[in-house]
Scaffold this active site. Structure first.
Site, PDB file in Angstrom:
ATOM      1  N   GLY A   2       4.260 -29.900  -1.962  1.00  0.00           N
ATOM      2  CA  GLY A   2       3.936 -28.535  -1.545  1.00  0.00           C
ATOM      3  C   GLY A   2       4.617 -27.950  -0.330  1.00  0.00           C
ATOM      4  N   CYS A  35       8.182 -23.115  -3.016  1.00  0.00           N
ATOM      5  CA  CYS A  35       7.110 -23.809  -3.737  1.00  0.00           C
ATOM      6  C   CYS A  35       5.792 -23.050  -3.598  1.00  0.00           C
ATOM      7  CB  CYS A  35       6.998 -25.193  -3.110  1.00  0.00           C
ATOM      8  SG  CYS A  35       5.497 -26.047  -3.508  1.00  0.00           S
ATOM      9  N   THR A  47       2.905 -24.592  -5.072  1.00  0.00           N
ATOM     10  CA  THR A  47       1.917 -25.579  -5.537  1.00  0.00           C
ATOM     11  C   THR A  47       0.594 -25.480  -4.763  1.00  0.00           C
ATOM     12  OG1 THR A  47       3.581 -27.105  -6.310  1.00  0.00           O
ATOM     13  CG2 THR A  47       1.468 -28.072  -5.731  1.00  0.00           C
ATOM     14  N   GLY A  86      10.413 -28.363   3.302  1.00  0.00           N
ATOM     15  CA  GLY A  86       9.749 -27.825   4.478  1.00  0.00           C
ATOM     16  C   GLY A  86      10.619 -27.705   5.710  1.00  0.00           C
ATOM     17  N   GLY A 141      12.526 -21.663  -6.955  1.00  0.00           N
ATOM     18  CA  GLY A 141      11.966 -22.996  -7.194  1.00  0.00           C
ATOM     19  C   GLY A 141      12.268 -23.438  -8.613  1.00  0.00           C
ATOM     20  N   ARG A 161       0.965 -23.646 -18.614  1.00  0.00           N
ATOM     21  CA  ARG A 161       1.246 -23.983 -17.221  1.00  0.00           C
ATOM     22  C   ARG A 161       1.478 -22.731 -16.388  1.00  0.00           C
ATOM     23  NH1 ARG A 161       6.407 -27.560 -16.609  1.00  0.00           N
ATOM     24  NH2 ARG A 161       6.094 -26.930 -14.448  1.00  0.00           N
TER      25      ARG A 161
HETATM   26  P1  5GP Z   1      13.012 -26.760   0.899  1.00  0.00           P
HETATM   27  O1  5GP Z   1      14.061 -27.562   1.570  1.00  0.00           O
HETATM   28  O2  5GP Z   1      13.583 -25.565   0.177  1.00  0.00           O
HETATM   29  O3  5GP Z   1      11.888 -26.399   1.800  1.00  0.00           O
HETATM   30  O4  5GP Z   1      12.370 -27.691  -0.219  1.00  0.00           O
HETATM   31  C1  5GP Z   1      13.128 -28.254  -1.258  1.00  0.00           C
HETATM   32  C2  5GP Z   1      12.210 -29.036  -2.164  1.00  0.00           C
HETATM   33  O5  5GP Z   1      11.199 -28.189  -2.750  1.00  0.00           O
HETATM   34  C3  5GP Z   1      12.898 -29.629  -3.383  1.00  0.00           C
HETATM   35  O6  5GP Z   1      13.636 -30.793  -3.092  1.00  0.00           O
HETATM   36  C4  5GP Z   1      11.715 -29.905  -4.305  1.00  0.00           C
HETATM   37  O7  5GP Z   1      11.073 -31.120  -4.003  1.00  0.00           O
HETATM   38  C5  5GP Z   1      10.756 -28.766  -3.969  1.00  0.00           C
HETATM   39  N1  5GP Z   1      10.780 -27.730  -5.000  1.00  0.00           N
HETATM   40  C6  5GP Z   1      11.840 -27.128  -5.544  1.00  0.00           C
HETATM   41  N2  5GP Z   1      11.462 -26.183  -6.444  1.00  0.00           N
HETATM   42  C7  5GP Z   1      10.120 -26.222  -6.478  1.00  0.00           C
HETATM   43  C8  5GP Z   1       9.144 -25.513  -7.218  1.00  0.00           C
HETATM   44  O8  5GP Z   1       9.422 -24.630  -8.019  1.00  0.00           O
HETATM   45  N3  5GP Z   1       7.849 -25.862  -6.990  1.00  0.00           N
HETATM   46  C9  5GP Z   1       7.502 -26.842  -6.108  1.00  0.00           C
HETATM   47  N4  5GP Z   1       6.210 -27.147  -5.974  1.00  0.00           N
HETATM   48  N5  5GP Z   1       8.395 -27.504  -5.358  1.00  0.00           N
HETATM   49  C10 5GP Z   1       9.695 -27.208  -5.559  1.00  0.00           C
END
Ligand code: 5GP
Length: 407
Positions: A242, A247, A249, A282, A329, A347
């Protein structure tokens, strides 16, 4: 009755890293490359025991080699031959040295581009690999795509991952790709790493590919990290439920663990079980990345921060004089429709489609991150990334930065 864990769980914004006395006088004395040894993945390498390759001494007690008497060992000193010391070694024939299966090692800067179709691409690989950083390729690339990319970029097996889901067809596709493409990493990636089929799939992949570094996720708690390493044969667990920038979630399901605490808990569990973790999601700035390493992450994966550049797919969009690129995402409706033609109605979309500011050349972002990380090291006396967690003390804060002049 529902249980409540009383100890607060923290995110990157809840802490800062306390500066410490340091003997490092310059950022240039910080080494960001790290050598990592993996628990399960094995590689065939020259045997250290008998030192055959360096001084021609072959120690038969190393048990790594059965010597064919047709092999020429002229010039070789043979020790520990036991009662068979009268062995004669007829020539000629080539002896290739003593080799052993040892734990696989990897050396590079432990930063990984997320296997999203906007960041886990060959174009991003082309930039990251020059710094020995890793790109987790998105799972929609075909064998043909990999072959073409290899011809163009001469892919380094240590610097990219082949991603896979956990269906039968994913297993077959993984096999097809790996039979033709040399790659040392497999990334088994599903949104919810808590399901039993996931661990079973990891075990199956481990049996099939004893020599590969297996990454699997995502999870965010101790017990699942241990399960994946001990029973799944996984080398590196991907941690993050999350926290991702695209994301949703936590909004759609209410499920998640604040990322800094997840990293602290999961890295402790992984290191106790002989494994490693990737902190995934994150990261919003170089300081967050430093905190992730400080919390115990062995690798840090980023999506949003590696997106929005010239090297990412998609056009630059202009809105009211400002430039943007699209980022989404992989569970978003947009991604589902793009790759599967539809989103199943049982979903909910757990990802966003966003316009993010256009950032120009990815090399500049990378320099910014690596420069920030080097500077963190000089503030806390860490000579390398490996030392960051040893040198980190977090302080709880109520405010991160002075926003007075920020609009
Ligand atoms: P960021 O670096 O952009 O904060 O996070 C990247 C990570 O977000 C990815 O490696 C993956 O684990 C997660 N992620 C990518 N797309 C999605 C999505 O559509 N939903 C969720 N829950 N997580 C995502």
């Amino acid at each position: 009755m529902p249980k409540i864990e009383r100890e607060p769980k923290l995110d990157f914004t809840n802490v800062l890293i306390r500066p410490k006395r340091s003997t490092l006088s310059s950022r240039s004395s910080v080494n960001l490359n790290r050598k990592i040894i993996f628990e399960h993945a094995k590689q065939l390498s020259e045997c250290d025991n008998c030192a055959y390759s360096t001084n021609n001494v072959l120690d038969l007690s190393c048990n790594h080699v059965t010597i064919d008497k047709n092999e020429s060992l002229s010039g070789t000193t043979i020790v520990n031959t036991g009662c068979d010391s009268s062995i004669e070694w007829p020539s000629p024939s080539y002896f290739s040295g003593c080799h052993a299966h040892t734990n696989r090692t990897w050396t590079g800067i432990p930063i990984v581009a997320a296997n999203m179709d906007t960041t886990g691409t060959f174009e991003v690989y082309d930039v990251l690999s020059k710094q020995r950083m890793v790109t987790a390729m998105h799972k929609f690339y075909t064998l043909e795509d990999f072959k073409e990319a290899h011809a163009k970029y001469n892919l380094d097996p240590d610097l990219f991952m082949v991603s896979s889901g956990i269906s039968e067809s994913d297993f077959v596709k993984l096999g097809n790709i790996l039979s033709d493409v040399q790659c040392n990493w497999i990334c088994i990636d599903i949104a919810n790493g808590y399901i039993k089929q996931f661990v079973d799939f990891c075990k199956r992949v481990r049996l099939q590919y004893p020599e590969k570094i297996i990454v699997a996720g995502n999870v965010a708690t101790r017990e699942m990290v241990e399960e994946l390493i001990i029973n799944g044969g996984v080398d590196v667990v991907k941690v993050g439920i999350g926290p991702g920038s695209a994301c949703t979630t936590r909004i759609k399901t209410g499920v998640g663990v604040p990322q800094l605490s997840a990293i602290i808990e999961c890295s402790d569990a992984a290191h106790g079980a002989g494994g490693r973790i990737i902190a995934d999601g994150g990261i919003t700035c170089p300081g967050d990345m430093a905190k992730a390493f400080g919390a115990g992450a062995d690798f840090v994966m980023m999506g949003g921060q590696f997106a929005g550049h010239d090297q990412n797919p998609g056009e630059v969009i202009e809105v009211e004089g400002k430039q943007y690129k699209t980022f989404y995402g992989m569970s978003s409706q947009h991604a589902m429709e793009k790759h599967y033609g539809k989103m199943n109605n049982y979903r909910a979309s757990e990802g966003r489609k966003l316009k993010i500011p256009y950032k120009g050349d990815l090399n500049h972002t990378i320099s910014d991150y690596l420069g920030g990380l080097r500077s963190t090291c000089t503030y806390i006396g860490a000579e390398s990334i490996k030392d960051i967690s040893k040198c980190t003390t977090f302080v709880l804060v109520t405010q991160q930065v002075n926003q007075h002049f920020v609009n």
